[in-house]
Motif scaffolding. Structure first.
Motif, short mmCIF file in Angstrom:
data_model
loop_
_atom_site.label_atom_id
_atom_site.label_comp_id
_atom_site.label_asym_id
_atom_site.label_seq_id
_atom_site.Cartn_x
_atom_site.Cartn_y
_atom_site.Cartn_z
N LEU A 189 0.82 -1.22 0.00
CA LEU A 189 0.00 0.00 0.00
C LEU A 189 0.85 1.26 0.00
N LEU A 190 1.85 1.29 0.88
CA LEU A 190 2.71 2.47 0.94
C LEU A 190 3.51 2.64 -0.35
N GLY A 191 4.02 1.54 -0.87
CA GLY A 191 4.81 1.59 -2.10
C GLY A 191 3.99 2.06 -3.28
N VAL B 284 14.17 -6.54 0.83
CA VAL B 284 15.46 -5.83 0.96
C VAL B 284 15.68 -4.96 -0.27
N HIS B 285 15.36 -5.49 -1.44
CA HIS B 285 15.49 -4.71 -2.67
C HIS B 285 14.63 -3.43 -2.59
N LEU B 286 13.41 -3.57 -2.11
CA LEU B 286 12.55 -2.39 -1.95
C LEU B 286 13.10 -1.42 -0.90
N ALA B 287 13.68 -1.97 0.15
CA ALA B 287 14.16 -1.12 1.25
C ALA B 287 15.40 -0.32 0.87
N TYR C 215 10.93 7.85 -3.83
CA TYR C 215 9.66 7.98 -3.12
C TYR C 215 9.47 9.44 -2.76
N ARG C 216 8.24 9.82 -2.62
CA ARG C 216 7.98 11.17 -2.13
C ARG C 216 7.99 11.14 -0.61
N ARG C 217 8.10 12.26 -0.02
CA ARG C 217 8.08 12.35 1.44
C ARG C 217 6.66 12.08 1.93
#
Length: 126
Positions: free
Chosen positions: A57-59, A112-115, A121-123
Motif C-alpha cells: 500500500l505504501l509503495g 530488501v530490494h525495496l528497502a 519515493y515522495r516524502r
C-alpha cells in the motif's frame, strides 16, 4: 557524541549478547513442551502478511515509509524461515520447511530490494 549514543548502545548490546548466548547454549534443554504452538506460528504469518500488505500500500502510493515496512517484513520472513527449519522434524517435515524457507528467502530478498533500492519515493504527508 549525542548523535552516536544509539550506535554505541547497539555495539555494546552486541557484545553483551555473546555471554548470554553461551549461557543459553549451556542451560536450555534440547526439547520442550510448548503451549499455544499454533498461535505462535500463526502470529508470525500474520506479521508477515501485514508487512506485505502495508509495504504494498505504501509503495503503490509512493510513500517513502515503504522502505521501513519492507525492512521489517524482510526480518520477519527470515525469522519465520529460521524457526521453520530449526523446529522441523526429519524427513518430510524438514523438506517442507526448506521449501517454505526458499519462498520466505525470496520474499525477504524482494523486501530488501525495496528497502535499499534506488526507487524514488515522495516524502510522507505530515
Amino acid at each position: 557524541m549525542s548523535r552516536k549514543w544509539p550506535l554505541v548502545l547497539l555495539g555494546a548490546s552486541a557484545i553483551l549478547l555473546v555471554p548470554w548466548m553461551v549461557v543459553l547454549a549451556v542451560t536450555l534443554p534440547g526439547s520442550t513442551q510448548v503451549d499455544n504452538w499454533p498461535l505462535a506460528w500463526i502470529g508470525l504469518d500474520v506479521l508477515m502478511a501485514a508487512g506485505c500488505a502495508t509495504t504494498a500500500l505504501l509503495g503503490l502510493r509512493g510513500d517513502a515509509r515503504a522502505r521501513l515496512t519492507a525492512s521489517a517484513t524482510a526480518s520477519v520472513a527470515v525469522l519465520d524461515a529460521w524457526f521453520d527449519i530449526t523446529t522441523a522434524g526429519t524427513g518430510a517435515p524438514l523438506t517442507q520447511a526448506l521449501l517454505c524457507a526458499v519462498a520466505e528467502a525470496a520474499l525477504a530478498g524482494a523486501c530488501v530490494h525495496l528497502a535499499v533500492g534506488r526507487r524514488r519515493y515522495r516524502r510522507p504527508a505530515p
